[in-house]
Motif scaffolding. Structure first.
Motif, mmCIF file in Angstrom:
data_model
loop_
_atom_site.group_PDB
_atom_site.id
_atom_site.type_symbol
_atom_site.label_atom_id
_atom_site.label_comp_id
_atom_site.label_asym_id
_atom_site.label_seq_id
_atom_site.Cartn_x
_atom_site.Cartn_y
_atom_site.Cartn_z
ATOM 1 N N THR A 62 0.833 -1.206 0.000
ATOM 2 C CA THR A 62 0.000 0.000 0.000
ATOM 3 C C THR A 62 0.865 1.253 0.000
ATOM 4 O O THR A 62 0.539 2.239 -0.660
ATOM 5 N N ASN A 63 1.978 1.224 0.727
ATOM 6 C CA ASN A 63 2.825 2.402 0.851
ATOM 7 C C ASN A 63 4.279 2.157 0.490
ATOM 8 O O ASN A 63 5.054 3.102 0.355
ATOM 9 N N THR A 64 4.663 0.896 0.329
ATOM 10 C CA THR A 64 6.062 0.570 0.097
ATOM 11 C C THR A 64 6.319 0.340 -1.381
ATOM 12 O O THR A 64 5.628 -0.466 -2.010
ATOM 13 N N PRO A 65 7.301 1.034 -1.966
ATOM 14 C CA PRO A 65 7.610 0.800 -3.382
ATOM 15 C C PRO A 65 8.122 -0.624 -3.601
ATOM 16 O O PRO A 65 8.672 -1.250 -2.699
ATOM 17 N N ARG A 66 7.930 -1.117 -4.806
ATOM 18 C CA ARG A 66 8.484 -2.417 -5.159
ATOM 19 C C ARG A 66 9.997 -2.376 -4.985
ATOM 20 O O ARG A 66 10.645 -1.398 -5.350
ATOM 21 N N PRO A 67 10.585 -3.409 -4.400
ATOM 22 C CA PRO A 67 12.038 -3.393 -4.177
ATOM 23 C C PRO A 67 12.811 -3.231 -5.485
ATOM 24 O O PRO A 67 12.375 -3.667 -6.553
ATOM 25 N N ALA A 68 13.963 -2.582 -5.382
ATOM 26 C CA ALA A 68 14.853 -2.450 -6.528
ATOM 27 C C ALA A 68 15.363 -3.834 -6.939
ATOM 28 O O ALA A 68 15.336 -4.779 -6.147
ATOM 29 N N PRO A 69 15.811 -3.979 -8.194
ATOM 30 C CA PRO A 69 16.266 -5.297 -8.667
ATOM 31 C C PRO A 69 17.300 -5.945 -7.763
ATOM 32 O O PRO A 69 17.255 -7.158 -7.539
ATOM 33 N N GLU A 70 18.239 -5.144 -7.219
ATOM 34 C CA GLU A 70 19.261 -5.749 -6.355
ATOM 35 C C GLU A 70 18.658 -6.239 -5.040
ATOM 36 O O GLU A 70 19.149 -7.198 -4.440
ATOM 37 N N LYS A 71 17.585 -5.593 -4.579
ATOM 38 C CA LYS A 71 16.894 -6.058 -3.375
ATOM 39 C C LYS A 71 16.118 -7.339 -3.659
ATOM 40 O O LYS A 71 16.072 -8.257 -2.823
ATOM 41 N N ILE A 72 15.482 -7.401 -4.814
ATOM 42 C CA ILE A 72 14.769 -8.624 -5.181
ATOM 43 C C ILE A 72 15.750 -9.789 -5.246
ATOM 44 O O ILE A 72 15.461 -10.906 -4.808
ATOM 45 N N ALA A 73 16.941 -9.509 -5.777
ATOM 46 C CA ALA A 73 17.955 -10.559 -5.883
ATOM 47 C C ALA A 73 18.474 -10.998 -4.522
ATOM 48 O O ALA A 73 19.105 -12.056 -4.407
ATOM 49 N N SER A 74 18.214 -10.200 -3.471
ATOM 50 C CA SER A 74 18.668 -10.578 -2.132
ATOM 51 C C SER A 74 17.711 -11.551 -1.451
ATOM 52 O O SER A 74 18.040 -12.130 -0.413
ATOM 53 N N VAL A 75 16.507 -11.734 -2.009
ATOM 54 C CA VAL A 75 15.574 -12.732 -1.476
ATOM 55 C C VAL A 75 16.214 -14.114 -1.630
ATOM 56 O O VAL A 75 16.772 -14.440 -2.679
ATOM 57 N N SER A 76 16.171 -14.915 -0.591
ATOM 58 C CA SER A 76 16.718 -16.273 -0.678
ATOM 59 C C SER A 76 15.593 -17.294 -0.565
ATOM 60 O O SER A 76 14.681 -17.139 0.248
ATOM 61 N N VAL A 77 15.656 -18.300 -1.400
ATOM 62 C CA VAL A 77 14.668 -19.381 -1.421
ATOM 63 C C VAL A 77 15.411 -20.686 -1.178
ATOM 64 O O VAL A 77 16.303 -21.056 -1.952
ATOM 65 N N SER A 78 15.054 -21.375 -0.096
ATOM 66 C CA SER A 78 15.705 -22.633 0.258
ATOM 67 C C SER A 78 14.688 -23.761 0.258
ATOM 68 O O SER A 78 13.543 -23.578 0.675
ATOM 69 N N VAL A 79 15.111 -24.909 -0.187
ATOM 70 C CA VAL A 79 14.276 -26.112 -0.193
ATOM 71 C C VAL A 79 14.854 -27.066 0.844
ATOM 72 O O VAL A 79 16.013 -27.486 0.737
ATOM 73 N N VAL A 80 14.059 -27.384 1.852
ATOM 74 C CA VAL A 80 14.543 -28.171 2.995
ATOM 75 C C VAL A 80 13.727 -29.445 3.095
ATOM 76 O O VAL A 80 12.493 -29.415 3.100
ATOM 77 N N GLN A 81 14.409 -30.574 3.192
ATOM 78 C CA GLN A 81 13.721 -31.852 3.303
ATOM 79 C C GLN A 81 13.149 -32.043 4.690
ATOM 80 O O GLN A 81 13.769 -31.664 5.689
ATOM 81 N N ASN A 82 11.938 -32.605 4.741
ATOM 82 C CA ASN A 82 11.345 -32.986 6.009
ATOM 83 C C ASN A 82 12.218 -34.047 6.659
ATOM 84 O O ASN A 82 12.493 -35.081 6.062
ATOM 85 N N ALA A 117 13.632 -15.877 2.800
ATOM 86 C CA ALA A 117 14.073 -14.693 3.537
ATOM 87 C C ALA A 117 13.654 -13.459 2.757
ATOM 88 O O ALA A 117 13.888 -13.366 1.547
ATOM 89 N N ALA A 118 13.011 -12.503 3.444
ATOM 90 C CA ALA A 118 12.475 -11.303 2.804
ATOM 91 C C ALA A 118 13.595 -10.342 2.422
ATOM 92 O O ALA A 118 14.700 -10.405 2.969
#
Length: 209
Positions: A62-82, A117-118
């Motif tokens: 609502t008030n926060t601009p979309r993150p810059a490309p370098e910020k988007i690239a800082s998002v981490s996605v991990s796949v963890v086995q149960n 991670a955001a």
């Protein structure tokens, strides 16, 4: 890995850093072997291609601009086995490109959790879905390539505040733990860190989450 019933298996996982090219193909094998008092020779192990997860990250604000490309690239996605479905292994996260697209390494079939991670404290996870199914509280049963994963961040967060009483007096040493009401689901799949909060009490037994 040798289980209690004498069946020996070994699963090989390959995890690559975000800048490394994904291999084609990534192979896995799991072969039950009955071990008794005699040597075993001539074991044949058939390799199969693993499965990967790809998708995109989105931002609702609502008030926060979309993150810059370098910020988007800082998002981490991990796949963890149960842990209940096999031995744990080291996890190397992947990162989205400037458009928010990401592709993981490939993994052996099994149940996995996606941990994210955001890009900053102003963002929090709203949902993680594939095929319209919410994954933030349930494991992903990886039996084939997943190509439609959507991770949505939001800047709209709610606050919960209150106080803890010890009889009529304010408590001072309690800890407040917030977790989803569907406890059977998170006990079976492992409680994701983004879905729980733990806080200590402030003055007069007050807390804010």
């Amino acid at each position: 890995f040798v289980s209690g019933n004498g069946v020996a298996t070994r699963t090989v996982h390959v995890n690559l850093g975000p800048s490394a090219p994904l291999p084609e193909p990534t192979l896995w094998a799991q072969q039950p072997v009955t071990v008794d008092e005699t040597d075993i020779a001539g074991v044949s192990v058939a390799l199969s291609t693993g499965f990967g997860i790809s998708g995109r990250v989105e931002f609702e604000s609502t008030n926060t601009p979309r993150p810059a490309p370098e910020k988007i690239a800082s998002v981490s996605v991990s796949v963890v086995q149960n842990e209940r479905d096999g031995p744990a292994f080291a996890v190397t996260p992947v990162h989205p490109d400037a458009d928010g697209r990401f592709t993981t390494a490939k993994y052996a079939p099994g149940k996995y959790a996606i941990q994210v991670a955001a890009p900053g404290p102003e963002w929090t996870i709203k949902s993680m879905t594939t095929g319209g199914r919410e994954l933030s509280m349930q494991a992903l049963d990886l039996v084939g390539d997943v190509t439609d994963a959507v991770i949505t961040f939001t800047d709209q967060v709610a606050e919960l505040s209150g106080s803890v009483k010890d009889g009529t007096a304010a408590a001072s040493d309690a800890i407040v733990f917030l977790f989803p009401w569907d406890y059977l689901t998170w006990m079976a799949n492992g409680l994701p860190s983004q879905r729980s909060r733990t806080v200590t009490l402030g003055k007069a037994g007050a807390f804010v989450i």
